[in-house]
Design a protein around this motif. Structure first.
Motif, PDB file in Angstrom:
ATOM      1  N   TYR A  91       0.656  -1.205   0.154  1.00 12.94           N
ATOM      2  CA  TYR A  91      -0.046  -0.174  -0.013  1.00 12.94           C
ATOM      3  C   TYR A  91       1.020   1.221  -0.053  1.00 12.94           C
ATOM      4  CZ  TYR A  91      -4.280  -2.714   1.063  1.00 12.94           C
ATOM      5  OH  TYR A  91      -5.131  -3.617   0.638  1.00 12.94           O
ATOM      6  N   ASP A  92       2.103   1.022   0.341  1.00 15.64           N
ATOM      7  CA  ASP A  92       3.018   2.467   0.338  1.00 15.64           C
ATOM      8  C   ASP A  92       2.819   3.318   1.419  1.00 15.64           C
ATOM      9  OD1 ASP A  92       5.521   3.533  -0.436  1.00 15.64           O
ATOM     10  OD2 ASP A  92       4.429   4.844  -1.980  1.00 15.64           O
ATOM     11  N   GLN A  93       1.843   2.846   2.403  1.00 14.80           N
ATOM     12  CA  GLN A  93       1.625   3.580   3.490  1.00 14.80           C
ATOM     13  C   GLN A  93       0.978   2.538   4.601  1.00 14.80           C
ATOM     14  OE1 GLN A  93      -1.468   6.681   2.529  1.00 14.80           O
ATOM     15  NE2 GLN A  93      -2.843   5.093   1.740  1.00 14.80           N
ATOM     16  N   TRP A  94       0.931   3.083   5.706  1.00 16.00           N
ATOM     17  CA  TRP A  94       0.294   2.276   7.051  1.00 16.00           C
ATOM     18  C   TRP A  94      -1.101   2.469   6.901  1.00 16.00           C
ATOM     19  CZ3 TRP A  94       2.041  -1.863   9.147  1.00 16.00           C
ATOM     20  CH2 TRP A  94       1.343  -2.261  10.406  1.00 16.00           C
ATOM     21  N   VAL A  95      -1.922   1.435   6.643  1.00 14.52           N
ATOM     22  CA  VAL A  95      -3.382   1.494   6.623  1.00 14.52           C
ATOM     23  C   VAL A  95      -4.022   0.953   8.017  1.00 14.52           C
ATOM     24  CG1 VAL A  95      -3.360   1.632   4.248  1.00 14.52           C
ATOM     25  CG2 VAL A  95      -3.486  -0.595   5.499  1.00 14.52           C
ATOM     26  N   LEU A  96      -3.398   0.520   8.881  1.00 16.10           N
ATOM     27  CA  LEU A  96      -4.051  -0.255  10.149  1.00 16.10           C
ATOM     28  C   LEU A  96      -4.256   0.608  11.183  1.00 16.10           C
ATOM     29  CD1 LEU A  96      -2.005  -3.729   9.392  1.00 16.10           C
ATOM     30  CD2 LEU A  96      -4.527  -3.227   8.624  1.00 16.10           C
ATOM     31  N   GLY A  97      -3.798   1.923  11.242  1.00 15.90           N
ATOM     32  CA  GLY A  97      -4.086   2.458  12.537  1.00 15.90           C
ATOM     33  C   GLY A  97      -2.957   2.602  13.418  1.00 15.90           C
ATOM     34  N   ALA A  98      -2.966   3.693  14.297  1.00  7.44           N
ATOM     35  CA  ALA A  98      -1.982   4.093  15.294  1.00  7.44           C
ATOM     36  C   ALA A  98      -1.521   2.996  16.250  1.00  7.44           C
ATOM     37  CB  ALA A  98      -2.340   5.540  15.924  1.00  7.44           C
ATOM     38  N   VAL A  99      -2.595   2.248  16.882  1.00  8.23           N
ATOM     39  CA  VAL A  99      -2.447   1.147  17.762  1.00  8.23           C
ATOM     40  C   VAL A  99      -1.974   0.246  17.207  1.00  8.23           C
ATOM     41  CG1 VAL A  99      -3.848  -0.233  19.421  1.00  8.23           C
ATOM     42  CG2 VAL A  99      -4.473   2.261  19.237  1.00  8.23           C
ATOM     43  N   PHE A 100      -2.079  -0.351  16.257  1.00  3.10           N
ATOM     44  CA  PHE A 100      -1.804  -1.531  15.584  1.00  3.10           C
ATOM     45  C   PHE A 100      -0.010  -1.230  15.032  1.00  3.10           C
ATOM     46  CE2 PHE A 100      -1.168  -5.334  13.029  1.00  3.10           C
ATOM     47  CZ  PHE A 100      -1.765  -6.218  13.542  1.00  3.10           C
TER      48      PHE A 100
END
Length: 394
Positions: free
Chosen positions: A89-98
């Motif tokens: 995805y070339d970015q983090w898509v699972l949120g801050a906590v994860f």
């Protein structure tokens, strides 16, 4: 208009080619990442099952290897797959906590893998340096306590960013750019790099050097003892032959001046008596001293086997350490240099390569044990044959 149209068409074709190459490159990289994950999972599961199912491997010291396999397995299950998702995805898509949980697990599992290698090296050193005393101290309780210490130290190294010891002081996730990245806070970088890599590297280097010197000294001592024993045997045999020659007289005359033909009957009778006497003494020696001799031979054989195993274990340890240094040194050099270098520019592909080179170490450890340890080879073969039989049955 015609030239402008041609330029636009050329740019579109170029963009299309770049997009095709990018998709192909990403596909190859993701395939290699997936294969590495599968190899790491299968290899470490086989190591764990081998120790618990194969009797020759079911000993206390191999629990260190089980702990190492568990940490490498955790890297393959908890850390590596989410790195693939982040790359796709070339970015983090699972949120801050994860994001925070993932980065903490990354540091925890990789650090525990390295510290387990350090614990295995220390175990080998004490087993070779002081085998009698250490075999009594190496109890299940003590080994489990050391493994707990390894995982506790890994936890202490990995959790501080969760409590604010990071560059932002709050979270590891950059909401504006959707980036989940290890902190660049300099004091923590030095702390974690030293605890996770540089201190274990120094300890393992010193320990392995001592293991190598100890094994070489014992092998040389063994060779020297064998040479001295052989020399004593030759001297004893030559002195015995010399004594027999002294009793022989030239020109057929014995030491009493009598002709040798006259005393031949007496010599035959004497030799017969000596032969019967020697046979009787040999029987007595076998009855009295035979068992100690057998025990001595057995102990010598056990010592030879022990030295052979120690030699192989030291060689395996050297290969494990070599793979560890080659895999992790580039990443930790980058990890500790970049925060202190304001002019340094992060290169995404190079950083990705260094990170996955470190992950490769988790997949190499089971392969190293398979190649250099015959017991693990037999256990792996047994497990794979059993799985094949079950699959054919189903």
């Amino acid at each position: 208009m015609t030239e402008e149209t041609a330029i636009v068409a050329d740019n579109f074709t170029l963009a299309q080619n770049v997009s095709t190459l990018s998709i192909l490159e990403n596909g190859i990289i993701c395939t290699l990442m997936t294969l590495l994950i599968l190899v790491t999972i299968i290899g470490n599961i086989l190591v764990i099952l081998s120790v618990f199912t194969h009797r020759p491997l079911r000993n206390v010291q191999n629990f260190f290897i089980v702990s190492l396999a568990c940490s490498d397995l955790a890297v393959a299950i908890v850390v590596m797959p989410f790195h693939v998702i982040d790359y796709i995805y070339d970015q983090w898509v699972l949120g801050a906590v994860f994001c925070e949980l993932w980065l903490t697990s990354d540091i925890l599992c990789c650090t525990s893998s390295i510290l387990n290698l350090c614990a295995i090296a220390m175990d080998r050193y004490y087993a070779i340096h002081d085998p009698i005393n250490y075999s009594q101290k190496r109890t299940l309780k003590r080994v489990l306590l050391l493994i707990l210490l390894v995982w506790s130290a890994s936890t202490i190294i990995s959790v501080p960013p969760l409590f604010g010891w990071n560059s932002s002081g709050k979270t590891l996730y950059d909401e504006n750019n959707h980036v989940c990245h290890l902190t660049d806070e300099r004091s923590y970088v030095v702390y974690s790099a030293c605890g996770s890599f540089y201190v274990p590297l120094v300890v393992m280097s010193v320990v392995y050097l001592k293991v190598f010197l100890a094994v070489r000294q014992r092998l040389r001592q063994r060779t020297r003892n064998a040479a001295m024993s052989k020399l004593k045997s030759i001297i004893k045999r030559s002195s015995t032959n010399g004594g027999l020659k002294d009793n022989c007289c030239e020109d057929g005359v014995d030491e009493n001046g009598q002709n040798s033909s006259e005393t031949s009957v007496q010599k035959d009778a004497s030799e017969a008596e000596n032969s019967s006497e020697s046979k009787r003494r040999e029987k007595q020696a076998k009855a009295k001293g035979g068992e100690p001799q057998v025990v001595t031979q057995f102990l010598e054989q056990r010592q030879r086997i022990s030295l052979y195993k120690e030699r192989k274990a030291a060689r395996t340890l050297g290969v494990v350490m070599g793979a560890f240094v080659l895999c992790w040194l580039p990443f930790f050099l980058m990890y500790i240099i970049v925060p202190f270098c304001d002019s340094c520019v992060r290169i995404g592909q190079l950083e990705l390569f260094f990170v996955w080179l470190g992950y490769i170490n988790s997949g190499l450890n089971p392969l190293i044990y398979t190649v250099f340890n015959s017991d693990f080879r037999k256990a792996f073969k047994k497990l794979l044959c059993g799985w094949k039989a079950v699959r054919n049955y189903l």
